[in-house]
Design a protein around this motif. Structure first.
Motif, PDB file in Angstrom:
ATOM      1  N   ARG A  86      -2.540  -9.914  10.652  1.00 13.28           N
ATOM      2  CA  ARG A  86      -2.455  -8.328   9.925  1.00 13.28           C
ATOM      3  C   ARG A  86      -2.273  -7.553  11.064  1.00 13.28           C
ATOM      4  O   ARG A  86      -1.333  -6.501  10.530  1.00 13.28           O
ATOM      5  N   ARG A  87      -2.217  -7.569  12.195  1.00  8.99           N
ATOM      6  CA  ARG A  87      -1.739  -6.783  13.229  1.00  8.99           C
ATOM      7  C   ARG A  87      -0.196  -7.011  13.430  1.00  8.99           C
ATOM      8  O   ARG A  87       0.594  -6.019  13.249  1.00  8.99           O
ATOM      9  N   ASN A 115       0.850  -5.761   9.222  1.00 10.50           N
ATOM     10  CA  ASN A 115       0.664  -4.499   8.950  1.00 10.50           C
ATOM     11  C   ASN A 115       0.931  -3.964   7.515  1.00 10.50           C
ATOM     12  O   ASN A 115       1.713  -3.132   7.492  1.00 10.50           O
ATOM     13  N   SER A 116       0.689  -4.697   6.341  1.00  9.94           N
ATOM     14  CA  SER A 116       0.977  -4.546   5.134  1.00  9.94           C
ATOM     15  C   SER A 116      -0.187  -4.873   4.348  1.00  9.94           C
ATOM     16  O   SER A 116      -1.037  -5.454   4.334  1.00  9.94           O
ATOM     17  N   ASP A 117      -0.067  -3.926   3.100  1.00  9.90           N
ATOM     18  CA  ASP A 117      -1.251  -4.133   2.353  1.00  9.90           C
ATOM     19  C   ASP A 117      -1.128  -5.128   1.286  1.00  9.90           C
ATOM     20  O   ASP A 117      -2.121  -5.367   0.158  1.00  9.90           O
ATOM     21  N   ASN A 118      -0.037  -5.763   1.464  1.00  6.14           N
ATOM     22  CA  ASN A 118       0.221  -6.900   0.445  1.00  6.14           C
ATOM     23  C   ASN A 118      -0.385  -8.212   0.861  1.00  6.14           C
ATOM     24  O   ASN A 118      -0.430  -8.984  -0.101  1.00  6.14           O
ATOM     25  N   GLN A 155      -2.978 -11.257   1.284  1.00  6.01           N
ATOM     26  CA  GLN A 155      -4.079 -11.452   0.533  1.00  6.01           C
ATOM     27  C   GLN A 155      -4.682 -12.753   1.389  1.00  6.01           C
ATOM     28  O   GLN A 155      -4.104 -13.465   1.752  1.00  6.01           O
ATOM     29  N   LYS A 193       0.976 -10.666  -1.898  1.00 10.51           N
ATOM     30  CA  LYS A 193       0.920 -10.744  -3.381  1.00 10.51           C
ATOM     31  C   LYS A 193       2.141 -10.806  -4.052  1.00 10.51           C
ATOM     32  O   LYS A 193       2.220 -11.506  -5.247  1.00 10.51           O
TER      33      LYS A 193
END
Lengths: 444, 337
Positions: A141-142, A145-148, A150, A170
């Protein structure tokens, strides 16, 4: 004493590191339960105490207070036990049939994020995955760094729970593939998971496929790049690398770190890896074919010099090369087995045997040593150790065919290997999916 | 073998002979594909069966025989060539066994595997073949090309009719792949067009190297022409070998494709046996057949017999598919009205 309390005690109370203590939480009598080996007891108690003495909690009801320190559960001894096994602290309320799972201060049982051990990085980010799955997901995640992203976590196994996490993007990943994967894991959720062969069983792969169906990587940079190519990453708890599914042929030649150089250099580096693969497969076979079966292909000068170098070698080329290849495999294997302090001894002894003594004793030819060295070096250029193992295995098929049919055997071997690669599929995605790779190149 | 037939069939103006072959090839492919385009997502077995069992038998049995003959001839001929060119000590049966084993293995993995293997092999071996084609111009003397004007005398020659094997083998698979793959008709034609220069090269390189009079005496003219290449910086003495082995890689693929098609046809008539067993028994039968062919003369005889079947396949199949296609289209239109 409460029946479910008794149940927990019966089940795991015999362990010497089991911690069972009556205490008071404010004015309520409680029982604290945990494994001493998994949590840091003094610190956890202190934390609980500060929670109780906190001025904000004084006016709260008991329920509110309990939800403040952890997850409140109805009486369910099974769940309590599994939480204890996971390293949680159980606060058992003796008067009310409830218990609280408190997130304790745990003992540090993981190593820190370190440099990669199995892969070397030149001029790239140096952190690598560790055994702890959650840390690994955090690293990804670091890095991304994207909200994509899952994340889907699944627990596998009956007796011992192992958790698996699936990561994908996603909007880039083929959702069909992800669903197939998840369904397959859920279908086999009661199977044990200890190593990658078990995982293969869970995922429904045939155990007799000689090619690793996962591409493994220790490097977050690579893992993130695979996510961007629309692949799925699988983290298994206690395994310090990411498993990339589906694995494709092109992965053998590419590293994301290549792209930290100018493009022509990237292409050149990858070209070197392709040459490495071809050399590993072809050279030993070519030696056998040219020496034993088809010497007339070579120019007469070259054929003579090869024949000269084999002068006095008492056995056929096939035996010669197989013997030396096996010794080489033994050296490779031994240097993994030995502790690091004795490892260099093997290198030295092996170097002397292979380099000088065998030739001088006229047991093998000079040329063969060169071929062996070239093969071993070339073999190591491909990305991913599991892939280099596969290629090492294929090499023998070609050597044996070459000893029977000469150059025709090499070609036959190549055709066989190609067909074998072409046959392999994982979840309907062929190993030779060139288009998949192409998309990757475009987006990468 | 193609250049041998062409060179033997006429003494001048070879281009006319090749051109005629290529044109026929193109016409046949276009008719065939046009016919197939009437039946989206169905292969020719399905198409014939939809017309009737008798029709299916009538058209497919010759195709089946043709395929079997093709496999036998290819295996036998290429193993003969291999022994002549480089494996003179290895017994024929061992080479035939190898060829059949590999093609059976690939065929048993299914059509997709065949195609993907094809891509890999193309990446590996096509550069080699192209390289050899280019260097084979080394000894060319352009004056040998000179009697350019040709006539149509060659059509009657047996050799010329035999040369059509080069065209008839490839395109039939278009009719078999339908449910698995879809292809672009234009791309197929482009691919066929790309092949044209190679037909010309393979005939003209021996002629330009040795002249018509000499070239016509050779058994495999192109191989001899490649054998005459001498490249100083290459450490290998015989470039021929690389040419032949790259060809053989593709021959194995071709064999697997043909045996896959054969199995598909047999499956239509005897659906009860598992395809894998069928494939294995087919290979064993073919192997036995190949063993019973004693020498090259008989191979040539087989080759000649197969010519009849070949023309049947070349002419009857595309046209019949086309006619059935038009017929069913009309029927559909009637129903719609």
């Amino acid at each position: 004493m409460n029946s479910s309390l008794q149940e927990i005690k019966d089940k795991i109370g015999n362990n010497d590191d089991f911690f069972f203590q009556r205490d008071y939480l404010g004015e309520f009598p409680v029982v604290l339960m945990a494994f001493k080996t998994l949590i840091d007891l003094p610190k956890t108690k202190k934390m609980l105490q500060t929670n109780i003495n906190n001025p904000f909690t004084i006016n709260k009801t008991l329920d509110e207070f309990l939800t403040g320190i952890g997850e409140v559960k109805e009486q369910d001894s099974k769940e309590a036990i599994s939480s204890i096994m996971e390293g949680k602290l159980i606060v058992y309320l003796e008067n009310i049939p409830k218990f609280v799972i408190v997130e304790p201060v745990s003992k540090i049982l993981n190593r820190a994020i370190e440099q990669p051990v199995n892969e070397n990085v030149l001029q790239g980010p140096l952190n690598s995955f560790t055994e702890d799955k959650d840390t690994n997901i955090g690293i990804v995640r670091r890095q991304m760094n994207s909200d994509n992203i899952q994340v889907i976590s699944l627990a596998v196994g009956n007796d011992q729970k192992k958790s698996l996490s699936l990561l994908y993007l996603k909007d880039l990943t083929n959702i069909d593939f992800v669903h197939k994967l998840i369904d397959q894991i859920k279908k086999n959720q009661d199977k044990e998971l200890n190593h990658l062969q078990d995982l293969s069983k869970i995922l429904g792969f045939s155990p007799w496929v000689a090619i690793s169906k996962y591409h493994t990587t220790e490097l977050p940079l690579e893992a993130v790049q695979f996510l961007k190519k629309g692949r799925v990453i699988l983290f298994q708890d206690r395994l310090p690398f990411a498993l990339v599914l589906p694995s494709l042929l092109w992965d053998i030649f590419t590293l994301e770190n290549d792209r930290n150089y100018p493009l022509p250099l990237t292409i050149a580096i990858r070209g070197v890896r392709i040459i490495g693969l071809l050399m590993t497969l072809l050279i030993p076979g070519l030696y056998v074919a040219l020496v034993a079966v088809n010497p007339e292909v070579l120019r007469i000068e070259l054929a003579l010099s090869i024949a000269q170098s084999r002068e006095g070698v008492p056995y056929p080329a096939l035996v010669e090369i197989l013997m030396m290849l096996v010794i080489l495999e033994l050296i490779l294997e031994a240097s993994i087995r030995l502790p690091r302090s004795i490892g260099p001894t093997i290198t030295m002894v092996g170097g002397i045997i292979l380099g000088q003594a065998v030739v001088e004793a006229k047991l093998v030819s000079n040329l063969l040593i060169i071929i062996l060295a070239a093969t071993t070096i070339a073999n190591s250029t491909v990305v991913g150790f599991q892939n280099s193992l596969t290629i090492r295995l294929f090499k023998y098929i070609i050597v044996i065919l070459a000893s029977i049919y000469g150059i025709l055997g090499i070609v036959a071997g190549m055709v066989l290997v190609s067909a074998y690669l072409a046959k392999i599929k994982s979840f309907g995605i062929p190993y030779l999916n060139l288009k998949f790779a192409k998309d990757g190149i475009k987006s990468g | 073998m193609y250049p041998e037939n062409i060179i033997a069939s006429t003494s001048e103006g070879h281009w006319l002979a090749i051109l005629l072959g290529v044109i026929i090839h193109f016409v046949v492919i276009s008719v065939y594909m046009k016919g197939l385009s009437f039946f989206p997502n169905r292969n020719i077995i399905g198409i014939y069966s939809s017309v009737g069992k008798g029709t299916a038998l009538f058209f497919l049995i010759p195709v089946l025989l043709y395929f079997l003959m093709v496999i036998i001839i290819t295996v036998r001929a290429y193993s003969e060539i291999i022994t002549i060119v480089f494996l003179s000590n290895t017994p024929l049966w061992a080479i035939m066994a190898l060829l059949l084993f590999i093609s059976t293995y690939i065929a048993s993995c299914g059509l997709e595997t065949i195609f993907r293997t094809g891509i890999l092999l193309a990446i590996l071996f096509l550069p080699l073949i192209l390289f050899i084609f280019f260097v084979s111009f080394q000894n060319v003397d352009w004056r040998y090309a000179i009697p350019i004007d040709g006539n149509f005398q060659f059509i009657k020659k047996r050799d010329y009719l035999e040369s059509f094997f080069a065209f008839s083998g490839g395109y039939l698979f278009l009719g078999f792949v339908q449910p698995f793959f879809s292809y672009n008709r234009k791309n197929v034609l482009i691919a066929a067009a790309v092949l044209i220069p190679f037909f010309f090269f393979s005939v003209y390189i021996p002629i330009l190297t040795f002249g018509q009079a000499t070239a016509s005496t050779f058994f495999l003219p192109f191989v001899v022409a490649v054998d005459a290449i001498n490249i100083n910086w290459l450490m290998f003495d015989r470039v021929t070998m690389f040419f032949i082995i790259s060809l053989i890689a593709f021959v194995m693929l071709f064999l697997s494709l043909v045996s896959w098609k054969t199995i598909r046809i047999i499956e239509q008539f005897i659906p009860s046996i598992k395809p894998v067993y069928m494939l294995i028994s087919l290979s064993v039968i073919i192997f036995l057949f190949c063993l019973s062919v004693p020498d090259w003369k008989d191979v040539e005889k087989l080759f000649w017999w197969n010519t009849i079947l070949r023309f049947y396949v070349l002419i009857a199949i595309p046209i019949s598919i086309y006619l059935i296609g038009i017929h069913s289209k009309r029927k559909n239109q009637h129903e719609n009205i």
